[in-house]
Each structure stands twice: as structure tokens, then as C-alpha cells.
Design an enzyme around this catalytic site. Structure first.
Site, PDB file in Angstrom:
ATOM      1  N   ARG A  20      21.776 -45.927  -4.511  1.00 20.05           N
ATOM      2  CA  ARG A  20      20.524 -46.435  -5.200  1.00 20.05           C
ATOM      3  C   ARG A  20      20.841 -46.571  -6.705  1.00 20.05           C
ATOM      4  NH1 ARG A  20      18.828 -47.869  -1.228  1.00 20.05           N
ATOM      5  NH2 ARG A  20      17.070 -47.232   0.070  1.00 20.05           N
TER       6      ARG A  20
ATOM      7  N   HIS B 149      22.007 -55.978  -3.065  1.00 22.31           N
ATOM      8  CA  HIS B 149      21.428 -54.993  -2.184  1.00 22.31           C
ATOM      9  C   HIS B 149      21.819 -55.437  -0.483  1.00 22.31           C
ATOM     10  CE1 HIS B 149      18.776 -51.277  -1.860  1.00 22.31           C
ATOM     11  NE2 HIS B 149      19.384 -51.462  -0.718  1.00 22.31           N
TER      12      HIS B 149
ATOM     13  N   ASP C 124      25.802 -52.610  -5.743  1.00 22.71           N
ATOM     14  CA  ASP C 124      25.029 -53.116  -4.635  1.00 22.71           C
ATOM     15  C   ASP C 124      23.747 -52.845  -4.786  1.00 22.71           C
ATOM     16  OD1 ASP C 124      24.748 -54.865  -2.076  1.00 22.71           O
ATOM     17  OD2 ASP C 124      24.093 -53.116  -1.243  1.00 22.71           O
TER      18      ASP C 124
ATOM     19  N   GLU D  87      15.875 -53.413  -9.893  1.00 21.61           N
ATOM     20  CA  GLU D  87      16.346 -54.621  -8.981  1.00 21.61           C
ATOM     21  C   GLU D  87      14.997 -55.249  -8.427  1.00 21.61           C
ATOM     22  OE1 GLU D  87      18.788 -52.375  -5.838  1.00 21.61           O
ATOM     23  OE2 GLU D  87      17.149 -52.802  -4.660  1.00 21.61           O
TER      24      GLU D  87
HETATM   25  P1  NAD Z   1      22.698 -39.015   4.562  1.00 25.13           P
HETATM   26  O1  NAD Z   1      21.251 -38.200   4.189  1.00 25.13           O
HETATM   27  O2  NAD Z   1      23.472 -39.131   5.705  1.00 25.13           O
HETATM   28  O3  NAD Z   1      23.723 -38.439   3.443  1.00 25.13           O
HETATM   29  C1  NAD Z   1      23.330 -38.248   2.116  1.00 25.13           C
HETATM   30  C2  NAD Z   1      24.336 -37.188   1.844  1.00 25.13           C
HETATM   31  O4  NAD Z   1      23.939 -36.848   0.362  1.00 25.13           O
HETATM   32  C3  NAD Z   1      23.771 -35.726   2.412  1.00 25.13           C
HETATM   33  O5  NAD Z   1      25.094 -35.116   2.853  1.00 25.13           O
HETATM   34  C4  NAD Z   1      23.225 -34.826   1.525  1.00 25.13           C
HETATM   35  O6  NAD Z   1      23.428 -33.454   1.567  1.00 25.13           O
HETATM   36  C5  NAD Z   1      23.715 -35.380   0.104  1.00 25.13           C
HETATM   37  N1  NAD Z   1      22.947 -34.960  -1.141  1.00 25.13           N
HETATM   38  C6  NAD Z   1      21.796 -34.715  -1.072  1.00 25.13           C
HETATM   39  N2  NAD Z   1      21.551 -34.566  -2.334  1.00 25.13           N
HETATM   40  C7  NAD Z   1      22.569 -34.358  -3.039  1.00 25.13           C
HETATM   41  C8  NAD Z   1      22.802 -33.842  -4.319  1.00 25.13           C
HETATM   42  N3  NAD Z   1      21.868 -33.618  -5.139  1.00 25.13           N
HETATM   43  N4  NAD Z   1      23.956 -33.854  -4.814  1.00 25.13           N
HETATM   44  C9  NAD Z   1      24.851 -34.523  -3.951  1.00 25.13           C
HETATM   45  N5  NAD Z   1      25.009 -34.578  -2.536  1.00 25.13           N
HETATM   46  C10 NAD Z   1      23.423 -34.641  -2.119  1.00 25.13           C
HETATM   47  O7  NAD Z   1      22.274 -40.753   4.114  1.00 25.13           O
HETATM   48  P2  NAD Z   1      23.053 -41.851   4.213  1.00 25.13           P
HETATM   49  O8  NAD Z   1      22.912 -42.631   5.511  1.00 25.13           O
HETATM   50  O9  NAD Z   1      24.733 -41.531   4.066  1.00 25.13           O
HETATM   51  O10 NAD Z   1      22.768 -42.835   3.377  1.00 25.13           O
HETATM   52  C11 NAD Z   1      23.092 -42.396   1.685  1.00 25.13           C
HETATM   53  C12 NAD Z   1      22.432 -43.402   0.903  1.00 25.13           C
HETATM   54  O11 NAD Z   1      22.818 -44.762   0.806  1.00 25.13           O
HETATM   55  C13 NAD Z   1      20.688 -43.334   1.127  1.00 25.13           C
HETATM   56  O12 NAD Z   1      20.132 -42.417   0.546  1.00 25.13           O
HETATM   57  C14 NAD Z   1      20.467 -44.799   0.347  1.00 25.13           C
HETATM   58  O13 NAD Z   1      20.017 -44.623  -0.845  1.00 25.13           O
HETATM   59  C15 NAD Z   1      21.832 -45.551   0.635  1.00 25.13           C
HETATM   60  N6  NAD Z   1      21.729 -46.833   1.456  1.00 25.13           N
HETATM   61  C16 NAD Z   1      21.735 -48.054   0.910  1.00 25.13           C
HETATM   62  C17 NAD Z   1      21.841 -49.032   1.674  1.00 25.13           C
HETATM   63  C18 NAD Z   1      22.368 -50.446   0.959  1.00 25.13           C
HETATM   64  O14 NAD Z   1      22.176 -51.497   1.658  1.00 25.13           O
HETATM   65  N7  NAD Z   1      22.894 -50.732  -0.106  1.00 25.13           N
HETATM   66  C19 NAD Z   1      21.645 -48.780   3.150  1.00 25.13           C
HETATM   67  C20 NAD Z   1      21.457 -47.857   3.438  1.00 25.13           C
HETATM   68  C21 NAD Z   1      21.577 -46.748   2.708  1.00 25.13           C
END
Ligand code: NAD
Length: 330
Positions: A234, A295, A258, A263
Site C-alpha cells: 500500500r 497497482h 506498484d 494513487e
Molecule cells: P496477510 O494478512 O496474509 O499478511 C500480512 C502480514 O503482515 C501478516 O503476517 C501480519 O501479521 C503482518 N503485519 C500486520 N501488522 C504488521 C505490523 N505492524 N508490522 C509488521 N507486520 C505486520 O496479507 P497478504 O494477503 O499477504 O497481503 C499483504 C498486503 O498486500 C495487503 O494488506 C495489501 O495491502 C497488499 N496487496 C496488494 C495487492 C496489489 O495488487 N498490489 C494485491 C493484494 C494485496
């Protein structure tokens, strides 16, 4: 259920129609949901939204007054929805918790490789009949240290791929995952140690209060000179102005993004005929060692099918007034 689908992209429509099989009446709009466009949902019971739609309290109030009972998000993230207000209004909200962690992790690695091996510059040179290799030297990924911030579903896949390259892995997460330690010799550490030791840092944590601007002048100061930074998570995880300052001094050697903190209204849209008003993105575009995608990390056919299937399934649950596993609870 009559549903207004906002921010529809051309590439999504066939997947949604295939998943729907005519069960729900879907009204497709390519515009974003805002206070000004909310009335397009008049006569509907549901809206389907994407990451760029605005479902803040004032917009939800308008939707509720028109009889909207539920929101099905075509995304995992829901930071664009005021969940508390939705609950107060009795609007049920469901998301697509996971559609393809592979799509996003693979895109993060694509950015790493393209930046490292200077693929865009090389391609542009060849188009100009310039076959020189000067300035295109990269590094072996093998043996490099990669810091993964957020080792959830996407961070997990990134760890697996990078382990395959022979990288040493450092992880930072509030909930460490022992499996990664066992399988890929990932070492969990604090943020400062990760930043000080990594050659590449890749962000895979969500945007929450604790992670907002996790990359800022302070954490950048801990990093190795010339570090590569990748953000597919994000935009607001990164203080973009601090990153630009570090790119100018060479403290950050390359940056793949990305997502961008400003954005909204820019990404996902064709602005090729407009005068660019955002000076920050203009500066980023001007760096040769910055690679920007709009994105698109999620954008694979597998992910689109999964998003469409889960979205329609969430609509089915809401229209049947049954339990929905993907409903966001407060
Ligand atoms: P997920 O919930 O499986 O994993 C997120 C991880 O971050 C978890 O292990 C959690 O414990 C950790 N976390 C939470 N708070 C934290 C903190 N303060 N410090 C460190 N770690 C922390 O999520 P995911 O499916 O792996 O997705 C991760 C992120 O990817 C999403 O939140 C989203 O913002 C982003 N995303 C981007 C796209 C894209 O097209 N660019 C698509 C999907 C998701």
C-alpha cells in the site's frame, strides 16, 4: 440481487459474467464510487467496489438512504471502507481475503529483477538500435540478503521464490511464522536489524496505524547504501518524499513501486492526454532507477477468476441472507 458494480475494468467483466451465470442483475459502471456518483446505485440493493472506490461515511450514508444493504469488495484490502459506519447503517460488507498471493509476490520479484538487470533501459536502447551494455551491470540475486516486512500470505510466497534464488532471508512481522524459519531459513528480526542488513527490502504488510510510513527518513537512515526498495503493498507504507530524498543521494539505489500514496484518481486511468499535476509522481517518473506499475500486481487471469468467483459467492450469501465467511466483522 440488483448490484451496481463500480470501477469496473474491461479486463474484469468476462470473469464476473462467467461467475455470475445471470443469477444477479449486475449494472456495470467504469466510474469510481464517490459522493457524486453514488446515486448511480439507485434501485440497487448491493454495490461492488474496488480499491479506488470511496466508501467513507458520507458516501455510505447516501448509499444507505437509497436502500443499499450490502457491499461486496473485489479486493482484499478494505481501508477505503468505513466499516464502523457501515455496521451502524446495517450494511453488510464482504471482501475477497485471498485471490492469488502468487500474483502479487511474483510481481514484486518481477520488479526486483527488472530493476536489478535494468531491463527497461536495455529494451529502450535496443529499440534505438543501441546494443551497448555500458551502465547495465546488475548483481547476482544468489547470496543477497532480502528483508521481507510482513510474512503473511504474500510474504510467504515471496520467501519461497527468493529462497529458490539462493537469497538469505530476514523477516519482520508481529506474528512470526515458524514454517518459514524451518523451510527457508528465514530469520525474524526487528525492523532496524532488517533495514541495516538487507540488500533488498520488500513490503508485504497491511496498511494499519502501526505501519503507516514505516519507511521514512529514520528507517531509511538504517538501510545499506544503495538498497533496493520494493512496495507492492500500500502506498502509505512509504513516505514518498523521504524516499525521493534518499534516491537523490543514492542512499536508496533503486525503487520498485506498484502502489502510491496519492494513487486515487491517477492509477487505473488513462491520463495520457492530461497535464500531470502531481509533482511527486513526476519526480519519481524522472528517475532511471525507479520502476512504477499502476497497482497491477494482482493482475493475473488466476487472480481475476478467484476475485470474480468469491465476489459472486459473497453476493449469493447476502441475497440468501446466510452466513458469509468473508464478511468483515468489527
Ligand atoms: P496477510 O494478512 O496474509 O499478511 C500480512 C502480514 O503482515 C501478516 O503476517 C501480519 O501479521 C503482518 N503485519 C500486520 N501488522 C504488521 C505490523 N505492524 N508490522 C509488521 N507486520 C505486520 O496479507 P497478504 O494477503 O499477504 O497481503 C499483504 C498486503 O498486500 C495487503 O494488506 C495489501 O495491502 C497488499 N496487496 C496488494 C495487492 C496489489 O495488487 N498490489 C494485491 C493484494 C494485496
Amino acid at each position: 440481487m440488483k448490484t451496481a458494480v463500480f470501477s469496473l475494468h474491461k479486463f474484469e467483466k468476462p470473469f464476473l459474467e462467467q461467475a455470475n451465470q445471470g443469477r444477479h442483475e449486475l449494472l456495470f459502471f467504469d466510474m469510481r464510487l464517490t459522493q457524486h456518483t453514488a446515486t448511480f446505485a439507485k434501485g440497487c440493493e448491493a454495490v461492488s467496489l474496488f480499491v479506488s472506490d470511496d466508501a467513507s461515511a458520507p458516501v455510505l450514508d447516501i448509499l444507505s438512504s437509497m436502500g443499499i444493504k450490502c457491499i461486496v469488495l473485489r479486493s482484499a484490502g478494505f481501508n477505503n471502507v468505513d466499516i464502523k459506519r457501515a455496521k451502524e447503517l446495517g450494511i453488510r460488507v464482504a471482501r475477497v481475503p485471498a485471490y492469488s498471493p502468487h500474483a502479487v509476490a511474483e510481481h514484486a520479484v518481477a520488479l526486483m529483477l527488472a530493476l536489478n538487470r535494468k531491463l527497461i533501459r536495455a529494451h529502450n536502447r535496443i529499440a534505438e538500435m543501441n546494443f551497448s551494455l555500458d551502465g547495465l551491470t546488475g548483481f547476482d540475486m544468489n547470496g543477497k540478503t532480502v528483508g521481507i516486512i510482513g510474512t503473511g500470505k504474500i510474504g510467504n510466497v515471496a520467501a519461497k521464490i527468493l529462497h529458490g534464488f539462493g537469497c538469505r532471508l530476514l523477516g519482520y512481522d508481529v506474528y512470526p511464522n515458524e514454517t518459514l524459519v524451518q523451510q527457508y531459513a528465514l530469520q525474524y528480526t526487528d525492523l532496524q536489524t532488517l533495514c541495516s542488513n538487507a540488500d533488498i527490502i520488500t513490503l508485504h504488510c497491511p496498511l494499519v496505524e502501526d505501519t503507516k510510513y514505516i519507511i521514512n527518513s529514520k528507517s531509511i537512515a538504517w538501510m545499506k547504501q544503495g538498497v533496493m526498495l520494493i512496495n507492492t503493498s500500500r502506498g502509505k507504507l512509504i513516505n514518498t518524499k523521504d524516499v525521493i530524498a534518499a534516491l537523490k543521494t543514492g542512499e536508496i539505489g533503486s525503487f520498485g513501486m506498484d502502489v502510491y500514496e496519492e494513487e486515487e484518481g491517477l492509477f487505473f486511468e488513462d491520463h495520457s492526454e492530461d497535464i500531470l499535476q502531481d509533482d511527486v509522481i513526476a519526480r519519481l517518473i524522472s528517475f532511471r532507477n525507479v520502476l512504477i506499475t499502476s497497482h497491477q500486481a494482482f493482475l493475473t487471469d488466476t487472480a481475476l477468476k478467484n476475485i470474480a468467483d468469491t465476489t459472486i459467492n459473497n453476493l449469493n450469501c447476502f441475497s440468501d441472507q446466510s452466513n458469509c465467511d468473508n464478511e468483515i466483522k468489527l
